[in-house]
Scaffold this active site. Structure first.
Site, short mmCIF file in Angstrom:
data_model
loop_
_atom_site.label_atom_id
_atom_site.label_comp_id
_atom_site.label_asym_id
_atom_site.label_seq_id
_atom_site.Cartn_x
_atom_site.Cartn_y
_atom_site.Cartn_z
N ARG A 86 0.81 -1.23 0.00
CA ARG A 86 0.00 0.00 0.00
C ARG A 86 0.84 1.28 0.00
O ARG A 86 0.32 2.37 -0.15
CB ARG A 86 -0.96 0.00 1.20
N LYS A 134 9.00 -0.87 2.42
CA LYS A 134 8.27 -0.01 3.36
C LYS A 134 9.11 0.42 4.56
O LYS A 134 9.12 1.60 4.93
CB LYS A 134 7.01 -0.74 3.85
N GLN A 153 13.03 -14.63 5.44
CA GLN A 153 11.74 -15.30 5.28
C GLN A 153 11.37 -15.18 3.80
O GLN A 153 10.88 -14.15 3.36
CB GLN A 153 10.68 -14.63 6.17
N GLY A 161 8.94 -3.95 12.17
CA GLY A 161 9.78 -2.95 11.50
C GLY A 161 9.02 -1.73 11.02
O GLY A 161 9.62 -0.71 10.70
N GLU A 194 -8.13 -12.43 14.91
CA GLU A 194 -7.87 -11.46 13.85
C GLU A 194 -9.18 -10.92 13.29
O GLU A 194 -10.20 -11.61 13.27
CB GLU A 194 -7.05 -12.14 12.73
N LYS A 232 32.74 27.52 2.09
CA LYS A 232 33.02 26.08 2.14
C LYS A 232 34.44 25.91 2.62
O LYS A 232 35.34 26.56 2.10
CB LYS A 232 32.86 25.46 0.76
N TYR A 279 39.69 26.61 -7.47
CA TYR A 279 39.72 25.38 -8.27
C TYR A 279 40.30 25.68 -9.64
O TYR A 279 39.80 26.56 -10.35
CB TYR A 279 38.28 24.87 -8.39
N ALA A 313 39.12 47.53 -5.71
CA ALA A 313 37.89 46.93 -6.23
C ALA A 313 38.12 46.42 -7.64
O ALA A 313 38.85 47.03 -8.43
CB ALA A 313 36.76 47.95 -6.21
N ARG A 319 44.07 45.23 -12.12
CA ARG A 319 42.95 45.41 -13.05
C ARG A 319 43.41 46.33 -14.17
O ARG A 319 44.39 47.08 -14.04
CB ARG A 319 41.75 46.03 -12.33
C1 UD1 Z 1 -0.85 -8.06 12.93
C2 UD1 Z 1 -1.46 -8.93 14.03
C3 UD1 Z 1 -2.70 -8.22 14.57
C4 UD1 Z 1 -2.33 -6.84 15.08
C5 UD1 Z 1 -1.62 -6.05 13.99
C6 UD1 Z 1 -1.08 -4.77 14.55
C7 UD1 Z 1 -0.99 -11.22 13.42
C8 UD1 Z 1 -1.54 -12.46 12.82
N1 UD1 Z 1 -1.83 -10.21 13.47
O1 UD1 Z 1 -1.79 -8.02 11.89
O2 UD1 Z 1 -3.27 -8.97 15.62
O3 UD1 Z 1 -3.48 -6.17 15.51
O4 UD1 Z 1 -0.53 -6.79 13.46
O5 UD1 Z 1 -0.58 -3.97 13.51
O6 UD1 Z 1 0.13 -11.20 13.85
N2 UD1 Z 1 5.44 -9.79 8.57
C9 UD1 Z 1 6.51 -10.57 8.20
N3 UD1 Z 1 6.27 -11.77 7.61
C10 UD1 Z 1 5.03 -12.22 7.38
C11 UD1 Z 1 3.94 -11.42 7.77
C12 UD1 Z 1 4.18 -10.21 8.37
O7 UD1 Z 1 7.66 -10.19 8.38
O8 UD1 Z 1 4.92 -13.33 6.85
C13 UD1 Z 1 5.70 -8.49 9.21
C14 UD1 Z 1 5.23 -7.33 8.38
O9 UD1 Z 1 6.27 -6.85 7.55
C15 UD1 Z 1 4.83 -6.33 9.43
C16 UD1 Z 1 4.40 -7.18 10.61
O10 UD1 Z 1 4.97 -8.44 10.41
O11 UD1 Z 1 5.93 -5.55 9.86
C17 UD1 Z 1 2.90 -7.26 10.73
O12 UD1 Z 1 2.36 -7.85 9.57
P1 UD1 Z 1 0.97 -7.41 8.99
O13 UD1 Z 1 0.68 -8.22 7.79
O14 UD1 Z 1 0.91 -5.95 8.86
O15 UD1 Z 1 0.02 -7.89 10.18
P2 UD1 Z 1 -1.47 -7.47 10.39
O16 UD1 Z 1 -2.33 -8.24 9.46
O17 UD1 Z 1 -1.59 -6.01 10.38
#
Ligand code: UD1
Ligand code: CA
Length: 464
Positions: free
Chosen positions: A27, A34, A85, A113, A163, A360, A396, A432, A449
């Site tokens: 997004r 991001k 991952q 992050g 969730e 500078k 320079y 000058a 000059r």
């Molecule tokens: C997650 C939580 C939700 C919480 C919300 C808060 C879970 C299942 N849900 O949902 O309860 O309210 O955060 O913002 O944990 N990421 C990975 N690898 C993955 C998936 C995610 O590194 O496979 C990282 C994303 O980059 C991100 C963070 O984990 O930084 C959260 O992932 P995101 O998909 O935003 O989780 P939400 O669905 O928002």
């Protein structure tokens, strides 16, 4: 790796931080991952890493996936461990990728992050709750809980997280939500994560399912809450990023005002780094401070200035639209309007760098003034030097840079070109419009000059 985590908790097992940063962040509509988007001039992920460092973590593990190479390259540091991952199968799966590097007895804090502004005190409160029988969860109450995992309580005790996409209409009304940040021991995580299932609305391995596992084992699910919801605000799009940036900047403004700074408008100030201030500093609207900036007592900064990695001594006055970068200014001095001090400028007390002047790598002695329309580069000016309008150090030669030295009390006539390397002694004067390419001894007047000729009986050309 397993140095004691926290000085006040010498007996508790080391703290390891796992930062999840593998998600795509589609997004953001960006080629930049991001977590590399800046908030207050620093990538989101680096805010989170700095928080982990502030907690004295025994290990900091970053889970990367989307844009892994770019993230790693921009973040490389000796104290970080990386886990890849390759497929983003969920937050539980993400934590599992880093877990093999974490010692069993460690306490683990999971951070995101893309959640950059969590207070250290909040995280300390959370991690202090963790032990072998307790999982700790950071929750927050939101008037609009839409999109978040909901905290399910039974008789007041947390029993599960559901969730959004898996929640029923009753659960969707719950306003206490999961921030995503939690802490548990590595041993417990290593038992729970392999047991996660992806049979849910999103087909993902939810980290949040470990809550129900802990509750099922009669363990305590302890809860901490942040002082404000912005602490756990995640970034999903650029609008949220801009919103959190404003929140950060407004709290910086509050901090500065509390420290004795007058701000013309706390909503029109940007601090992207570490701004240290003395007393009775005044900052007009639209100023940007980057890197490490130190402002002494009574410094006045006019509207729309940019100050980066510089120190301005007490009483210095900066007029509007000036840019000061990598410079040391002893106070009091006068700068601008429309001045540009580039790296290596050292301006002594009582000095002036005026309008449309660029400096500078220039050492400018006490009381010396460059008031208008000049370029002074690779130069050393003594004290009480007066540089006339339009003076240029020709530093320079097209290949190398050369130095210009100007002794105390010298008066440089307007529109002088100083062809470096060149040395002017004390109390010298240049006429000058001179081009000075030969050294000038103490007290001499140098004129270089063409001599003016007045031609009489001359008539202007006439139109044919
Ligand atoms: C997650 C939580 C939700 C919480 C919300 C808060 C879970 C299942 N849900 O949902 O309860 O309210 O955060 O913002 O944990 N990421 C990975 N690898 C993955 C998936 C995610 O590194 O496979 C990282 C994303 O980059 C991100 C963070 O984990 O930084 C959260 O992932 P995101 O998909 O935003 O989780 P939400 O669905 O928002
Ligand atoms: Ca999210």
């Amino acid at each position: 790796m397993s140095t004691p985590a926290h000085p006040t908790a010498a007996s508790s097992p080391p703290l390891h931080v796992i930062i999840l940063a593998a998600g795509q962040g589609s997004r953001m509509k960006s080629r930049l991952p991001k977590v590399m988007h800046p908030l207050a001039g620093k990538p989101l992920l680096h805010h989170v890493i700095d928080a982990a460092r502030a907690l004295n973590a025994g290990g900091v593990h970053v889970v990367v996936g989307h844009g892994a190479d770019a993230v790693r390259q921009a973040t490389q540091a000796d104290d970080l461990q990386w886990a890849l991952q390759e497929q983003q199968l969920g937050t539980g799966h993400a934590v599992a990728q880093a877990l093999p590097q974490v010692p069993d007895q460690a306490r683990v804090l999971v951070l995101y992050g893309d959640v950059p502004l969590t207070d250290i005190t909040t995280l300390e409160a959370l991690t202090s709750l963790v032990n072998d029988e307790t999982l700790a969860l950071l929750t927050v109450n939101l008037s609009d809980p839409n999109g978040y995992g909901r905290i399910i309580r039974n008789d007041g005790e947390v029993t599960a997280i559901v969730e959004q996409k898996d929640a029923n209409s009753q659960q969707l009304l719950i306003q206490e939500v999961n921030s995503g940040i939690l802490a548990a021991t590595a041993g417990n995580l290593k038992r729970w994560l392999p047991a996660l299932s992806s049979e849910n609305a999103q087909g993902e391995y939810y980290l949040t399912d470990i809550i129900a596992m802990a509750a099922g084992e009669q363990m305590t699910v302890a809860v901490a809450q942040p002082a404000s919801p912005e602490e756990v605000q995640g970034i999903n799009n650029r609008a949220q990023l801009a919103q959190l940036e404003r929140h950060y900047q407004f709290s910086e403004a509050q901090r500065l005002m509390a420290a004795g700074v007058s701000l013309a408008d706390p909503y029109r100030l940007d601090v992207r780094g570490d701004l240290q201030v003395g007393q009775d500093v005044t900052v007009d609207v639209g100023c940007v401070f980057e890197g490490t900036v130190v402002l002494g007592d009574d410094v006045v900064i006019g509207a729309h200035c940019v100050v980066r990695n510089s120190t301005l001594g007490a009483g210095t006055k900066v007029e509007p639209h000036s840019i000061i970068d990598g410079s040391q200014v002893a106070g009091p001095a006068t700068i601008g309007p429309f001045a540009r001090l580039r790296p290596g400028t050292r301006l002594a007390a009582g000095g002036k760098v005026g309008n449309f002047v660029e400096t500078k790598n220039a050492i400018i002695g006490a009381g010396s003034k460059i008031s208008h329309l000049s370029y002074i580069g690779d130069a050393e000016l003594g004290e009480q030097v007066n540089v006339g309008a339009g003076t240029i150090t020709c530093n320079y030669d097209g290949v190398n840079k050369h130095k210009t030295q100007i002794g105390d009390g010298t008066f440089i006539g307007s529109n002088t070109a100083l062809v470096a390397p060149v040395t002017l002694g004390k109390n010298t004067t240049t006429g000058a419009g001179s081009t000075i390419s030969k050294d000038v001894a103490d007290g001499e007047l140098a004129i270089g000059r063409a001599r003016q000729r007045n031609i009489t009986n001359w008539s202007r050309p006439e139109k044919k």
